[in-house]
Design a protein around this motif. Structure first.
Motif: not given
Length: 118
Positions: A44-52, A77-81, A108-112, A114-118
Motif C-alpha cells: 500500500x502506498x499512502x500519499x500524504x502530500x495534501x495533508x497540511x 509506504x508513506x509518501x509526501x509527508x 513510493x512505488x519504487x520503494x514498495x 524494493x521492500x517487497x523483494x527483500x
C-alpha cells in the motif's frame, strides 16, 4: 467523504486529498483494511502530500493503519509527508522508524517494490 483506494497490480494506492477529521480517518482505516482483505494486496502506498495538519488522533489512526496492514500481510509506504506533519508526529512521540517513506508517489512505488523483494 470517503477516500478513494485504487488498485494497481498487487498494490493499493491512496492519495489523501481532503482534510482528515476523526470520522473520515476511521472510515479510511476500515475501508483500507477491507480492501486489503478483498484484493489480497501485498503493498500500500499512502500519499500524504495534501495533508497540511495532523492531530494526535489522526496520527494514531495513521500509525494503526500501518500496523494493521502489516498484520494482514501488506507493506505500507508513506509518501509526501509535509514538514509540519513530520514535526507534529515527532512532537506527539509517534516515531515510525520501521515505516518506509518517500518524497512522492512515484518514488513510493519504487520503494514498495524494493521492500517487497527483500
Amino acid at each position: 467523504m470517503r477516500i478513494p483506494i485504487l488498485k494497481l497490480h498487487n498494490y493499493l494506492l491512496v492519495s489523501i486529498q481532503i482534510d482528515l477529521d476523526d470520522q473520515t480517518a476511521i472510515e479510511f482505516q476500515e475501508d483500507l483494511l477491507n480492501k486489503i482483505h478483498k484484493s489480497g494486496a501485498t503493498g500500500v502506498v499512502i500519499d500524504l502530500t495534501s495533508v497540511d495538519i495532523i492531530d494526535s488522533f489522526i496520527a494514531k489512526v495513521l500509525g494503526d493503519v500501518v500496523s494493521m496492514s502489516d498484520l494482514m500481510g501488506a507493506k505500507v509506504v508513506l509518501t509526501g509527508i509535509q514538514p509540519a506533519v513530520a514535526m507534529t508526529l515527532i512532537d506527539l512521540g509517534i516515531h515510525m522508524q520501521n515505516v518506509p517513506t518517500a518524497l512522492d508517489l512515484e518514488q513510493g512505488l519504487i520503494k514498495l517494490r524494493l521492500e517487497l523483494e527483500e
